[in-house]
Structures are given as C-alpha cells and as structure tokens.
Motif scaffolding. Structure first.
Motif, PDB file in Angstrom:
ATOM      1  N   PRO B 155       0.918  -1.280   0.177  1.00 18.81           N
ATOM      2  CA  PRO B 155      -0.040  -0.070   0.042  1.00 18.81           C
ATOM      3  C   PRO B 155       0.827   1.359   0.074  1.00 18.81           C
ATOM      4  O   PRO B 155       2.175   1.258   0.401  1.00 18.81           O
ATOM      5  N   GLU B 156       0.481   2.552  -0.491  1.00 15.39           N
ATOM      6  CA  GLU B 156       1.231   3.396  -0.516  1.00 15.39           C
ATOM      7  C   GLU B 156       1.447   3.921   1.083  1.00 15.39           C
ATOM      8  O   GLU B 156       0.283   3.915   1.681  1.00 15.39           O
ATOM      9  N   GLY B 157       2.649   4.290   1.239  1.00 17.64           N
ATOM     10  CA  GLY B 157       2.957   4.684   2.448  1.00 17.64           C
ATOM     11  C   GLY B 157       3.585   3.470   3.261  1.00 17.64           C
ATOM     12  O   GLY B 157       3.965   3.676   4.524  1.00 17.64           O
ATOM     13  N   GLY B 158       3.680   2.433   2.581  1.00 18.49           N
ATOM     14  CA  GLY B 158       4.059   1.025   3.420  1.00 18.49           C
ATOM     15  C   GLY B 158       5.013   0.603   2.349  1.00 18.49           C
ATOM     16  O   GLY B 158       5.285   1.030   1.178  1.00 18.49           O
ATOM     17  N   THR B 159       5.377  -0.761   2.864  1.00 22.20           N
ATOM     18  CA  THR B 159       6.733  -1.154   1.859  1.00 22.20           C
ATOM     19  C   THR B 159       6.537  -2.762   1.917  1.00 22.20           C
ATOM     20  O   THR B 159       7.178  -3.382   1.371  1.00 22.20           O
ATOM     21  N   ARG B 160       5.421  -3.342   2.365  1.00 22.98           N
ATOM     22  CA  ARG B 160       5.430  -4.711   2.664  1.00 22.98           C
ATOM     23  C   ARG B 160       4.039  -5.116   1.631  1.00 22.98           C
ATOM     24  O   ARG B 160       3.304  -4.493   1.827  1.00 22.98           O
ATOM     25  N   PRO B 161       3.964  -6.405   1.328  1.00 18.46           N
ATOM     26  CA  PRO B 161       2.927  -6.730   0.163  1.00 18.46           C
ATOM     27  C   PRO B 161       1.684  -6.923   0.939  1.00 18.46           C
ATOM     28  O   PRO B 161       1.527  -7.317   2.046  1.00 18.46           O
ATOM     29  N   VAL B 162       0.482  -6.331   0.595  1.00 20.43           N
ATOM     30  CA  VAL B 162      -0.830  -6.680   0.827  1.00 20.43           C
ATOM     31  C   VAL B 162      -1.621  -6.838  -0.161  1.00 20.43           C
ATOM     32  O   VAL B 162      -2.692  -7.768  -0.197  1.00 20.43           O
ATOM     33  N   PHE B 163      -1.567  -5.988  -1.243  1.00 21.93           N
ATOM     34  CA  PHE B 163      -2.454  -6.218  -2.376  1.00 21.93           C
ATOM     35  C   PHE B 163      -1.871  -7.185  -3.530  1.00 21.93           C
ATOM     36  O   PHE B 163      -0.645  -7.300  -3.541  1.00 21.93           O
ATOM     37  N   PHE B 231       0.182   2.018  -8.838  1.00 22.94           N
ATOM     38  CA  PHE B 231       0.272   3.300  -9.704  1.00 22.94           C
ATOM     39  C   PHE B 231      -0.316   4.181  -8.982  1.00 22.94           C
ATOM     40  O   PHE B 231      -1.011   4.176  -8.308  1.00 22.94           O
ATOM     41  N   GLY B 232      -0.031   5.450  -9.462  1.00 25.91           N
ATOM     42  CA  GLY B 232      -0.704   6.620  -8.817  1.00 25.91           C
ATOM     43  C   GLY B 232      -0.584   7.233  -7.650  1.00 25.91           C
ATOM     44  O   GLY B 232      -1.641   7.673  -7.131  1.00 25.91           O
ATOM     45  N   LYS B 235      -3.944   7.361  -4.504  1.00 27.54           N
ATOM     46  CA  LYS B 235      -4.983   7.035  -5.453  1.00 27.54           C
ATOM     47  C   LYS B 235      -4.879   5.574  -5.989  1.00 27.54           C
ATOM     48  O   LYS B 235      -6.145   4.865  -5.791  1.00 27.54           O
ATOM     49  N   GLY B 236      -4.048   5.187  -6.519  1.00 27.35           N
ATOM     50  CA  GLY B 236      -4.027   3.889  -6.901  1.00 27.35           C
ATOM     51  C   GLY B 236      -4.042   2.742  -5.774  1.00 27.35           C
ATOM     52  O   GLY B 236      -4.575   1.737  -5.919  1.00 27.35           O
ATOM     53  N   ALA B 238      -5.581   3.196  -3.008  1.00 28.52           N
ATOM     54  CA  ALA B 238      -6.986   3.141  -2.722  1.00 28.52           C
ATOM     55  C   ALA B 238      -7.902   2.376  -3.547  1.00 28.52           C
ATOM     56  O   ALA B 238      -8.720   1.594  -3.167  1.00 28.52           O
ATOM     57  N   ALA B 241      -7.075  -1.370  -2.880  1.00 31.85           N
ATOM     58  CA  ALA B 241      -7.910  -1.709  -1.752  1.00 31.85           C
ATOM     59  C   ALA B 241      -9.151  -2.156  -2.171  1.00 31.85           C
ATOM     60  O   ALA B 241      -9.972  -3.101  -1.433  1.00 31.85           O
TER      61      ALA B 241
END
Lengths: 345, 345
Positions: B155-163, B231-232, B235-236, B238, B241
C-alpha cells in the motif's frame, strides 16, 4: 464563537458553524429544505478538516446562486425507471437534497435486489462525494459514486480539456468503526490547488498541466487557461473517461464539456449528473456477511500495521477533535462570510 | 503454420492457434468444456497483440495444472443469492468456464433490473479481464470487473505486500463499433514486466518497488522478493484496496494475501473470486438510450481528435491484422509449447 489569541482565526462550535451556514444560505434565497441539506454538507467538510469543502464553500455556493446557475427552490422528483434503479431529477438545484430524496429508496432496493443504482440528474455540484458513500456505508452497504465536472482536464496523450476533475468515491462498512472511505479526483491535483498557487504567485509542478497551446508549463494561470492532467498517466485518464460515461450519457446527463458549455462563461459550479451504486454484503453472503466483513478488517490491519494510512484516517481524526473543540477558520474567511449576510439582511 | 524467413518466429492462422491451444490443454488433462473456454481466451489475447496473455499462457496454465492448483474437471455451479445477483462457484477450475456459465443470467438480470452483479467464486485466474467486459459491452451493457491476485503489492505509505496486482476493467457499448474497453493493473507495472527485466539482467525504475527490507531498489529480483508499488500513489493504492474488498470479502472469497497463503509456495496462478457489474443503458434511458450513447461518441471524438488514443485501440488494430494474417509468435515459444505435447502424447 471565540477569537483565537492571535485573532487570525475564529473558532466556532459545530452548532455555531451550522447556524452560520444556514443563515448565509437562507439569506442567499435558498429554500429551507436545500438550506438544511447544503449546510449539513459544508459543516461536515469543515468538521472533517477539509477546509476547501467546508465553510469556504459558502462563498462558492452563494456565488453560483447569485449567477443564476442554481435553482434555489427546486423540488427533487423521484422515479423508478427499472426495478433496481432510482432516479432523482434535481430540477437544477444543489445535489444534496436530491441525494437525500433518493437515498432511502436506493438503500431499500440494494437490500431487496442485492445491488441497486441511484442517478441524480440535473443537479449542481460544489461538494465532495464522500458524504454520499459514507452515509450508505453507515447503513451497512458498499457504495461507489461518480460525477463529471467542467471540462478542464486533458486525456493522457492529448493536451486539450475533455474531462472534468471527475472524482471516484468508495465506501465500505466496518462493524463498530467509521467506514473505509475514499474520494479522489482523477485529475493530477484539485483545481483549487492550482488556483491557490496562482494567488500566491507560485509555480506548479511541470506534470500538472499544459498551457492553451498544449505546451508544458509551470505557470498556474496558464494551466487554468489551458488543461490540467489526469493522475496516474493513461490509467487515470481511462478512469476519467469512465466517470464521464457512467455519470453522463449512461444516466442521460451532461458530460463535463456539455456542463462547461451550459455554464456559458459564468464560472458557476458544474451542472449535471451523479451515479451512485450500492451493494448489500448480505446479498451475496446472507448470514455469513458479518464473518466476511471481519476478514476485511485483516486487510486494514495489514495496511496500518506497516505505518500506511487508510484513506479517511485524517478526516476521522479531525472529526473527533471537532466534536469537542469545534472548528477553526481563518478570520478573513469569517469576515467574508459575514459580508454575505450584510448584503442581504 | 509457416516459418518466417528468419525462422525466429512462427506464423499461425487463428484456427491453427486455437487448435494448438486446445491440443495442449487437452493433453494437460483439462476437461473439454474448460479446454474450449480457456483456449478461446488465449487465442483472443494473441490475436489482439497481447503476447503476455496469448499462447504464452499455455505454459502458465499447464504449470498450474501440473502443480495441482487447478481442478481440471470442475463443473461450475450457478445460483441466485438475490434477485439481481448471480453467483457461480467455479469449484477450483479456471475462471473462463465459470464466466461463460454465469454470463447469460447476468445479462438477463441486468436487462430486467437495470443493474446486476455476477460473482465468480473459487476460480483460478491467469487471464486479463477485458474479455469479460468486452463480451458484456458486445451485448449492449456497461460492465465493470475486478479481481484480486497474489499479495505482491505494498500500500502507498508502506513497503510490505498486501494487495495483488488487482486489475480494474470497464466496457462501454459503441453502436456499430468495437466497445470502449480498458483493463489495467492497479500496480505500477505488470509483474511479468519485472520478471522480464530480471531475466535480461536489467534494472527497474526506482518507483516500481521495494526490497524485502522495505528499501527502494532498482534490482528486479529484489522487487520480486520484496514488494511492488501501486500506480498513481495513494489514489492507485485506494483502488487496489477497493478491488480486494469488492472481489474478496464482499463475495465471500479470498483476499490476495489469502490466495498467496493458499498457494503455499507452489507459485501457481491466483485463486479466488471475481466481481462483474453490468448496467443496461436502457434501464435509466429507455428508448432514449441510443441517442445518449451517441453523445458518448462525441467524447471519444474529442479524445481522438487531439491525437490521444482510446484504451483498446491498439488491441483492435492488432485484431484486424490477425484476422487476415494470423498471429506470429517466437519460434522458441512455439518449440516450448510443442514440448508440452511431446510429454503427454
């Protein structure tokens, strides 16, 4: 109301903010039902720390009223064009009352059919979309909302305006918590942000837009007279096109270009439609809905555990503070708002 | 089949490509109904110039079959959990047949209720989403599709895979023309693109991802072992998620993290759900639908008139060429595909 020590700001309780908004909107000639709905949206924006969608919008809304862009006493008319569809013709009034009129039937249909859609037609937009999707998520539904605006934004690969700032909003119900909500423009930045740079005489980043000749520029005024860019390259541009189509031709309403044409240079708020989709988690899941919503919480935890923010965290934090402390607005804005009353009282 | 003069490529007619795909998938043990549906999707990808979703996917699909990730003879089971909802349990088979099974009822419900949704549950995904939305747009409907994948993206603001790479696809009917269709990953780039750089020993741009310690890196291998970016920006993120939520918990199916967990290190294709929404333009517009679809054409013209491309233009152009000239694939890929037959025949 209290003046802060430096007197550069004014603090208002939420009730005072609501009362002020209502007085101004009434004085501008808006009918009581519209006053109520519009004031509530502005107070919610201010309360949530969205200053650009807060009491400042009193200046924007009264300006649109003064210019004759808004029908001040429009009575929204509801109909059901298909079993899972709701339509509200806003009659040229602000969107808030039209949404309130259509919302109960949208909720009922989403619960009955599993999915439903609400089209607002012929409404004037000055606000964000998160109030709509947050309200629906608050009723336990998953919601999406889309609206075009005025044609200010170039498609990726082009340099001339076609799209509006075309926001997309999404709401997801969280048991016992504020909903997961996002609401973002598909333009690279808000138009107001460019306007602020113009006023301050500051340059804008080179990837925000083009001048009227289609050349890259960092001069805010030239971007405003030329074209803004979408966020995220061709992907953001594709989304902007989708918003035009969904909340324009699909519901028989204006594209951003048609809205700008209808404005005829008055510089009023965009006129047109809005599309809101609602899905009921119980539709697919029945009694298991609660258990699956709980699995979604693991997703949010995985995001927050690494220090990343959920989209509406800042808004909800501001809301918690505002509930106790009220809102603080610039004294200059407060004076400008009071002037709107002087003219009319 | 013809060898090109340089013998580095092989040209196949569409019929030859289809026949090859069917033989390989049959030899891999896939049941006849799945063979038909899966081969059609791969030929469509190759025909439209999407090499990474074309015959190359025969290697991917047969690998997932060999690893036991896919149920080769699953019989999709259809039900109607709510009046405007369709659900197909794919039984662990590939998604294509599940979609074909649910599609007629989705179309019928969209026309009857104005809007409808189809959830595919418990299916294996190796393909793009545009075939689904293009098929629905071809029936005159507006369509949206979403699916998670494996948790590879931070996620933007993090560095570990979620999505997952979490694509969003959209289709819009155009009278007398190919539909307006887009289909993009919400990740900054395709995972296959990073894989290609790794094979070629090339660096990746610094904004594509992080290494396993959460540091920025330009080493492809480190991004594959760490986390890709959306991306983006926020916004990307979000949107990514939203895709997790809509095509995961909302339909009672896996998130990308749960899909990766279920894979248990086999490196098979993602397993989980897909959500498809369909809206009928006649639902809101009745007999006026045609006239409003025509207004949408003005939007497309405004985009193309300034030299910007519509999202699927290149695909449709490749399709027109393939219809006459067939498709051309690397000779090495053709040899690798033929090897799949040697092992089984």
């Amino acid at each position: 109301m209290t003046l802060a020590p430096d007197a550069d700001t004014v603090r208002l309780s939420l009730d005072e903010a609501r009362s002020l908004a209502r007085r101004v909107l009434s004085a501008a000639g808006l009918s009581p039902a519209h006053v109520e709905a519009v004031a509530e949206t502005m107070v919610a924006g201010e309360r949530d720390g969205c200053a650009s969608h807060g009491l400042y919008r009193l200046l924007v809304a009264t300006d649109s009223i003064a210019k004759g862009v808004v029908s001040v006493d429009a009575v929204p008319a509801l109909d059901e064009p298909a079993p899972a569809l709701v339509r509200v013709d806003g009659g040229g009034g602000f969107a808030q009352l039209a949404f309130e009129r259509g919302r109960p039937l949208l909720v009922e249909k989403a619960r009955r059919f599993g999915i439903a859609a609400l089209a607002l037609n012929n409404v004037v937009h000055f606000a964000a979309l998160w109030p709509e999707v947050e309200a629906l998520a608050g009723e336990g539904l998953v919601a999406l909302a889309f609206t075009p605006s005025h044609a200010w934004v170039a498609p990726e690969g082009g340099t001339r305006p076609v799209f509006g700032t075309n926001p997309v909003a999404f709401g997801w119900p969280r048991p016992g918590r504020h909903p997961f909500v996002f609401d973002f423009a598909t333009s690279a930045t808000a138009r107001g942000e460019i306007e602020l740079r113009r006023r301050a005489g500051q340059p804008v980043p080179a990837d925000w837009g083009y001048d009227a000749d289609g050349a890259s520029t960092t001069v805010a005024k030239e971007v405003l007279a030329g074209a803004m860019r979408t966020f995220g390259g061709h992907k953001g541009s594709a989304l902007a096109a989708m918003v035009e189509l969904l909340a324009g031709p699909l519901i028989g309403d204006l594209t951003s270009q048609e809205s700008l044409d209808a404005d005829a240079g008055r510089k009023g708020s965009p006129l047109g439609g809005e599309l809101i989709l609602a899905l009921d988690p119980a539709g697919f899941l029945g009694a298991a809905a609660g258990q699956h919503l709980q699995r979604a919480e693991a997703l949010f935890e995985a995001i927050q555990a690494q220090g990343a923010r959920l989209p509406s965290e800042r808004r909800y934090a501001a809301r918690a503070v505002s509930a106790h402390e009220g809102v603080t607005i610039p004294a200059a804005l407060h004076r400008d708002i009071l002037k709107l009353l002087e003219r009319k009282d």
